[in-house]
Design a protein around this motif. Structure first.
Motif, PDB file in Angstrom:
ATOM      1  N   THR A  75      29.700  38.752  48.247  1.00 38.57           N
ATOM      2  CA  THR A  75      31.026  37.785  47.519  1.00 38.57           C
ATOM      3  C   THR A  75      30.964  38.214  46.017  1.00 38.57           C
ATOM      4  O   THR A  75      29.954  38.552  45.467  1.00 38.57           O
ATOM      5  CB  THR A  75      30.493  36.437  47.547  1.00 38.57           C
ATOM      6  OG1 THR A  75      29.244  36.081  47.124  1.00 38.57           O
ATOM      7  CG2 THR A  75      30.518  35.987  49.206  1.00 38.57           C
ATOM      8  N   VAL A  76      32.213  38.018  45.458  1.00 39.85           N
ATOM      9  CA  VAL A  76      32.422  38.485  44.065  1.00 39.85           C
ATOM     10  C   VAL A  76      33.465  37.292  43.516  1.00 39.85           C
ATOM     11  O   VAL A  76      34.394  36.909  44.170  1.00 39.85           O
ATOM     12  CB  VAL A  76      33.257  39.793  44.098  1.00 39.85           C
ATOM     13  CG1 VAL A  76      33.719  39.904  42.395  1.00 39.85           C
ATOM     14  CG2 VAL A  76      32.714  40.849  44.319  1.00 39.85           C
ATOM     15  N   GLN A  77      32.655  36.495  42.669  1.00 40.83           N
ATOM     16  CA  GLN A  77      33.400  35.112  42.135  1.00 40.83           C
ATOM     17  C   GLN A  77      33.781  35.353  40.550  1.00 40.83           C
ATOM     18  O   GLN A  77      32.756  35.923  39.895  1.00 40.83           O
ATOM     19  CB  GLN A  77      32.328  34.026  42.326  1.00 40.83           C
ATOM     20  CG  GLN A  77      32.912  32.625  41.877  1.00 40.83           C
ATOM     21  CD  GLN A  77      32.058  31.704  42.148  1.00 40.83           C
ATOM     22  OE1 GLN A  77      30.804  31.781  42.268  1.00 40.83           O
ATOM     23  NE2 GLN A  77      32.489  30.446  41.973  1.00 40.83           N
ATOM     24  N   ASN A  78      34.854  35.011  40.382  1.00 36.25           N
ATOM     25  CA  ASN A  78      35.336  34.993  38.940  1.00 36.25           C
ATOM     26  C   ASN A  78      34.732  33.647  38.384  1.00 36.25           C
ATOM     27  O   ASN A  78      35.259  32.424  38.649  1.00 36.25           O
ATOM     28  CB  ASN A  78      36.874  35.172  38.928  1.00 36.25           C
ATOM     29  CG  ASN A  78      37.068  35.215  37.553  1.00 36.25           C
ATOM     30  OD1 ASN A  78      36.589  34.587  36.497  1.00 36.25           O
ATOM     31  ND2 ASN A  78      38.425  35.715  37.190  1.00 36.25           N
ATOM     32  N   THR A  79      33.837  33.458  37.447  1.00 35.67           N
ATOM     33  CA  THR A  79      33.247  32.327  36.895  1.00 35.67           C
ATOM     34  C   THR A  79      33.619  32.270  35.446  1.00 35.67           C
ATOM     35  O   THR A  79      33.333  31.185  34.799  1.00 35.67           O
ATOM     36  CB  THR A  79      31.634  32.374  37.051  1.00 35.67           C
ATOM     37  OG1 THR A  79      31.351  33.764  36.334  1.00 35.67           O
ATOM     38  CG2 THR A  79      30.974  32.515  38.440  1.00 35.67           C
ATOM     39  N   GLY A  80      34.760  33.155  35.143  1.00 34.38           N
ATOM     40  CA  GLY A  80      35.247  33.158  33.650  1.00 34.38           C
ATOM     41  C   GLY A  80      36.626  32.171  33.673  1.00 34.38           C
ATOM     42  O   GLY A  80      36.869  31.609  34.756  1.00 34.38           O
ATOM     43  N   ASN A  81      37.331  32.546  32.743  1.00 36.60           N
ATOM     44  CA  ASN A  81      38.741  31.895  32.521  1.00 36.60           C
ATOM     45  C   ASN A  81      40.015  32.903  32.458  1.00 36.60           C
ATOM     46  O   ASN A  81      41.083  32.218  32.204  1.00 36.60           O
ATOM     47  CB  ASN A  81      38.650  30.958  31.511  1.00 36.60           C
ATOM     48  CG  ASN A  81      38.442  31.230  30.054  1.00 36.60           C
ATOM     49  OD1 ASN A  81      38.429  32.617  29.872  1.00 36.60           O
ATOM     50  ND2 ASN A  81      38.936  30.786  29.018  1.00 36.60           N
ATOM     51  N   GLY A 104      39.820  35.626  50.205  1.00 38.94           N
ATOM     52  CA  GLY A 104      39.473  35.127  48.973  1.00 38.94           C
ATOM     53  C   GLY A 104      40.753  35.032  48.081  1.00 38.94           C
ATOM     54  O   GLY A 104      40.655  34.302  47.094  1.00 38.94           O
ATOM     55  N   ASP A 105      41.371  36.219  48.387  1.00 37.53           N
ATOM     56  CA  ASP A 105      42.601  36.208  47.284  1.00 37.53           C
ATOM     57  C   ASP A 105      43.725  35.257  47.786  1.00 37.53           C
ATOM     58  O   ASP A 105      44.657  35.585  48.309  1.00 37.53           O
ATOM     59  CB  ASP A 105      43.235  37.882  47.348  1.00 37.53           C
ATOM     60  CG  ASP A 105      44.342  37.883  46.137  1.00 37.53           C
ATOM     61  OD1 ASP A 105      44.443  37.041  45.424  1.00 37.53           O
ATOM     62  OD2 ASP A 105      44.902  39.053  46.404  1.00 37.53           O
ATOM     63  N   ARG A 110      46.165  40.464  44.500  1.00 37.76           N
ATOM     64  CA  ARG A 110      45.326  41.369  44.254  1.00 37.76           C
ATOM     65  C   ARG A 110      44.757  41.398  42.793  1.00 37.76           C
ATOM     66  O   ARG A 110      44.309  42.447  42.328  1.00 37.76           O
ATOM     67  CB  ARG A 110      45.955  42.861  44.512  1.00 37.76           C
ATOM     68  CG  ARG A 110      46.358  43.047  45.960  1.00 37.76           C
ATOM     69  CD  ARG A 110      46.955  44.499  46.197  1.00 37.76           C
ATOM     70  NE  ARG A 110      47.507  44.597  47.480  1.00 37.76           N
ATOM     71  CZ  ARG A 110      47.920  45.757  47.983  1.00 37.76           C
ATOM     72  NH1 ARG A 110      47.994  47.005  47.163  1.00 37.76           N
ATOM     73  NH2 ARG A 110      48.273  45.708  49.222  1.00 37.76           N
ATOM     74  N   ILE A 111      44.649  40.173  42.232  1.00 40.69           N
ATOM     75  CA  ILE A 111      44.056  40.096  41.129  1.00 40.69           C
ATOM     76  C   ILE A 111      42.949  38.762  41.200  1.00 40.69           C
ATOM     77  O   ILE A 111      43.163  37.880  42.001  1.00 40.69           O
ATOM     78  CB  ILE A 111      44.930  39.550  40.134  1.00 40.69           C
ATOM     79  CG1 ILE A 111      45.862  40.706  39.695  1.00 40.69           C
ATOM     80  CG2 ILE A 111      44.262  39.110  38.583  1.00 40.69           C
ATOM     81  CD1 ILE A 111      46.993  40.492  38.832  1.00 40.69           C
ATOM     82  N   LEU A 112      41.579  39.229  40.820  1.00 39.58           N
ATOM     83  CA  LEU A 112      40.711  37.996  41.076  1.00 39.58           C
ATOM     84  C   LEU A 112      41.094  36.965  39.738  1.00 39.58           C
ATOM     85  O   LEU A 112      40.214  37.106  38.780  1.00 39.58           O
ATOM     86  CB  LEU A 112      39.186  38.673  40.823  1.00 39.58           C
ATOM     87  CG  LEU A 112      38.118  37.761  41.035  1.00 39.58           C
ATOM     88  CD1 LEU A 112      38.091  37.201  42.503  1.00 39.58           C
ATOM     89  CD2 LEU A 112      36.771  38.729  40.766  1.00 39.58           C
ATOM     90  N   ASP A 113      41.424  35.963  40.175  1.00 44.04           N
ATOM     91  CA  ASP A 113      41.877  34.829  39.225  1.00 44.04           C
ATOM     92  C   ASP A 113      40.398  33.810  38.966  1.00 44.04           C
ATOM     93  O   ASP A 113      39.791  33.688  39.904  1.00 44.04           O
ATOM     94  CB  ASP A 113      43.083  33.917  39.903  1.00 44.04           C
ATOM     95  CG  ASP A 113      44.088  34.747  39.922  1.00 44.04           C
ATOM     96  OD1 ASP A 113      44.797  35.395  38.907  1.00 44.04           O
ATOM     97  OD2 ASP A 113      45.050  34.821  40.693  1.00 44.04           O
ATOM     98  N   GLU A 116      38.477  32.005  41.917  1.00 46.53           N
ATOM     99  CA  GLU A 116      38.446  32.615  43.177  1.00 46.53           C
ATOM    100  C   GLU A 116      37.293  33.229  43.659  1.00 46.53           C
ATOM    101  O   GLU A 116      36.560  34.061  42.884  1.00 46.53           O
ATOM    102  CB  GLU A 116      39.450  33.755  43.148  1.00 46.53           C
ATOM    103  CG  GLU A 116      41.037  33.444  43.431  1.00 46.53           C
ATOM    104  CD  GLU A 116      41.945  34.251  43.665  1.00 46.53           C
ATOM    105  OE1 GLU A 116      43.146  34.188  43.962  1.00 46.53           O
ATOM    106  OE2 GLU A 116      41.862  35.393  43.241  1.00 46.53           O
ATOM    107  N   THR A 117      36.833  33.283  44.699  1.00 48.61           N
ATOM    108  CA  THR A 117      35.811  34.211  45.300  1.00 48.61           C
ATOM    109  C   THR A 117      36.168  34.976  46.454  1.00 48.61           C
ATOM    110  O   THR A 117      36.730  34.533  47.431  1.00 48.61           O
ATOM    111  CB  THR A 117      34.778  33.067  45.942  1.00 48.61           C
ATOM    112  OG1 THR A 117      34.298  32.242  45.024  1.00 48.61           O
ATOM    113  CG2 THR A 117      33.487  33.929  46.540  1.00 48.61           C
TER     114      THR A 117
END
Length: 195
Positions: A75-81, A104-105, A110-113, A116-117
């Motif tokens: 899993t790849v999670q965007n934890t930022g803003n 997850g998208d 196709r951008i990890l917002d 999103e995970t």
């Protein structure tokens, strides 16, 4: 004389990705038949927090023999803003072609917002070298690009799966009866044994 007019702006993800908001107010008026126009601008910067995490787990906790397949969930999670583009997941120890995106998208861009995970799957087939080592460790790494064009700091995680070298379990018949006489010795086994 003066007049104060209050306005609002709802911050968007694009504003945060850009790193600032430029806002210009324009006032037009007429005085003694002459039109006038005045404007003023304000820039507000955003606090950019570009961060993410990668987590890799193996479905199987052990392997037993050559050719066993280890299945991984990544899993790849965007934890930022801010949004992260150009996301590329690599896992040198995975079987060629086995890394695949699962889900997850949420908006399909196709951008990890932010928040999103993304979920991936991969496999590795146990080799003779893995058996000799008694375990197998491999690492997955993800790379991407921030909105300002700079590279994200790579995120990675490793997982170790060990050889299960416990001795085999041997099942014995439940009941064994020994009968002895002056003329005959024989063993009677209640359970049938398959060759």
């Amino acid at each position: 004389a003066s007049q104060t007019i209050n306005t609002t702006h709802n911050v968007t993800q694009e504003d945060i990705n850009r790193g600032y908001i430029n806002n210009t107010a324009t006032a037009t008026f007429t005085y003694s038949g002459v039109p006038y126009s005045r404007e003023d601008s304000e820039r507000i910067t955003s606090v950019v927090n570009a961060s993410w995490t990668l987590n890799k787990t193996a479905v199987e906790r052990n392997f037993r023999q050559l050719g066993d397949v280890i299945h991984y969930n990544i899993t790849v999670q965007n934890t930022g803003n801010v949004s992260i583009s150009g996301v590329v997941l690599t896992d040198p120890g995975a079987n060629a072609g086995s890394i695949r995106y699962v889900s997850g998208d949420t908006n399909g861009n196709r951008i990890l917002d932010p928040r999103e995970t993304w979920r991936y799957a991969a496999e590795h087939t146990i080799t003779a070298g893995n058996l000799s080592a008694g375990q197998y460790t491999n690492t997955a790494t993800v790379n991407g690009t921030m909105p300002d064009g700079n590279a994200m700091r790579p995120a990675s995680d490793s997982e170790t799966v060990s050889l299960n070298n416990q001795p085999p379990v041997i099942d014995c018949p439940d009941n064994i009866t020994t009968n002895t006489s002056s003329t005959t010795n024989y063993v009677e086994i209640d359970d049938d044994l398959e060759a």
